[in-house]
Design an enzyme around this catalytic site. Structure first.
Site, PDB file in Angstrom:
ATOM      1  N   HIS A   1       0.955  -1.618   0.090  1.00 28.47           N
ATOM      2  CA  HIS A   1      -0.062   0.075  -0.026  1.00 28.47           C
ATOM      3  C   HIS A   1       0.905   1.585  -0.116  1.00 28.47           C
ATOM      4  O   HIS A   1       0.525   1.979  -0.433  1.00 28.47           O
ATOM      5  CB  HIS A   1      -1.263  -0.190   1.036  1.00 28.47           C
ATOM      6  CG  HIS A   1      -2.481  -0.825   1.192  1.00 28.47           C
ATOM      7  ND1 HIS A   1      -2.191  -1.779   1.766  1.00 28.47           N
ATOM      8  CD2 HIS A   1      -2.781  -0.677   0.905  1.00 28.47           C
ATOM      9  CE1 HIS A   1      -3.677  -2.754   1.495  1.00 28.47           C
ATOM     10  NE2 HIS A   1      -4.093  -1.705   0.703  1.00 28.47           N
ATOM     11  N   GLY A   2       2.977   1.241   0.434  1.00 25.86           N
ATOM     12  CA  GLY A   2       3.039   2.061   0.792  1.00 25.86           C
ATOM     13  C   GLY A   2       4.053   1.987   1.609  1.00 25.86           C
ATOM     14  O   GLY A   2       4.091   1.143   2.165  1.00 25.86           O
TER      15      GLY A   2
END
Length: 385
Positions: A321-322
């Site tokens: 997701h990051g």
């Protein structure tokens, strides 16, 4: 132009897909026209300029070279080292797209849909290594699968062999009419979820929470519930659009949601939420890690192996997701929940202490709902602001 973000996008899609619908109801093949539509829509999506289109082009060429090269190699040889090198090279652009912003470098590697295109490419490489894909694939087959635009930005994540089966199928007029009916219904469901329910939750509740809540605790509690519901309806709405358009194009893209807030435990939740992603990580990360541990006999304790697999899976999912702190903590949180439930499930199978029945099913759903909502609260980043 962002996919499914405006009515103009749907008007353009309707015009472009009209020949597909006409051909389908006549029992005619429309695969080549659909490829033309994909090219036109991708040109519209990346028409705003910047390096996104060139990054997409370079990424696609790299993946084509890696996939076709590895399939040719695999037909005569089978080296684990070559497989790992090819897999790492396939994942490298995605890794760079996550790392470059942290280094304060221009993120030239990133473009809309890079994560989902990477999943598609890596899946083909892994299934080639497993012997499930043996024949050399044409450029047309690979490009159509890789750049299938309805699911390019946020999934669902399809599997090549399932996609290819639909892509080569000659739909009868009756079969296509049923598929068209389901597709249109899903698109209308997407409008209800994303543009009515999701929009209303965000615009009329979340954006006004400071005036609604009467204290800091109530503010965060209401935010946790409302953000969780907004996230579901917004994402499920997008998925309904993607699946609906796919159906119209003769491709039955997999579903992504199955009543996730009715899950009875955290494992059940991940079998219902963003299913194409969780199943991808399950099949290509968790199961392979467990198989490797059993094969090499590095760890003999089955409980420890499965728990380490869950930790690896959810930390990777969080990082995917990051690299922001909330995503890493979100991944660690779900790793903790899954390992905890794994211990509980094993204990309960042995001692059978957890009561059963309809009432306890409701209690389990309520508990799971709150566990999941707290995870989304962490995911939102609000606790770290």
């Amino acid at each position: 132009m962002t996919p499914y973000s405006s009515f103009l996008f749907f008007i353009i899609l309707g015009i472009l897909l009209l020949p597909t619908m006409i051909l389908g109801t006549m029992g005619k093949r429309f695969r080549y026209y659909n490829v033309f539509v994909s090219i036109v829509v991708l040109a519209i999506i990346f028409s705003e300029g910047g390096s996104g289109f060139f990054s997409l082009l370079a990424f696609t060429i790299l993946q084509l070279i890696l996939i076709k090269g590895y399939i040719s190699y695999r037909q005569t040889k089978n080296s684990s080292l070559v497989f790992y090198i090819v897999s790492l090279l396939s994942i490298l652009p995605l890794v760079l797209s996550k790392v470059l912003p942290i280094l304060a470098v221009d993120n030239w590697a990133s473009f809309l849909g890079i994560s989902y295109l990477t999943f598609r490419a890596v899946q083909i490489i892994i299934e080639t290594r497993d012997g499930l894909i043996k024949e050399q694939l044409s450029i047309f087959q690979l490009v159509h699968f890789m750049l299938f635009y309805p699911t390019i930005s946020s999934g669902p994540i399809d599997r090549f062999r399932r996609f290819q089966k639909d892509e080569e199928k000659q739909w009868t007029p009756e079969e296509y009419k049923e598929l068209l009916y389901k597709g249109i219904n899903k698109i209308f469901l997407g409008f209800l979820y994303k543009f009515i329910i999701g929009y209303s939750i965000n615009s009329y509740f979340i954006m006004n929470l400071e005036h609604i809540a009467d204290g800091k605790f109530s503010y965060h509690l209401l935010y946790m519930y409302s953000y969780s519901l907004y996230l579901f309806f917004d994402f499920a709405g997008y998925t309904a659009f993607a699946v609906g358009v796919s159906y119209i194009m003769g491709i039955r893209s997999p579903e992504n949601f199955n009543k996730p807030f009715l899950s009875r435990n955290i494992k059940d939740f991940w079998n219902r939420w963003h299913m194409s992603l969780s199943f991808w990580f399950r099949d290509y990360v968790f199961m392979r890690f467990v198989f490797l541990m059993k094969k090499k006999k590095w760890i003999k304790n089955k409980m420890l192996v499965s728990n380490l697999g869950y930790i690896l899976l959810f930390l990777l999912m969080g990082v995917w997701h990051g690299l922001a702190i909330q995503y890493i903590i979100y991944g660690a949180y779900h790793a903790l929940m899954m390992t905890g439930f794994n211990f509980f499930e094993t204990w309960n199978k042995k001692h059978k202490r957890w009561p059963t029945g309809r009432a306890m099913t409701i209690v389990s759903i309520v508990i799971t709902f709150h566990v999941v909502c707290f995870g989304f609260y962490l995911f939102s980043g609000r606790p770290f602001q």
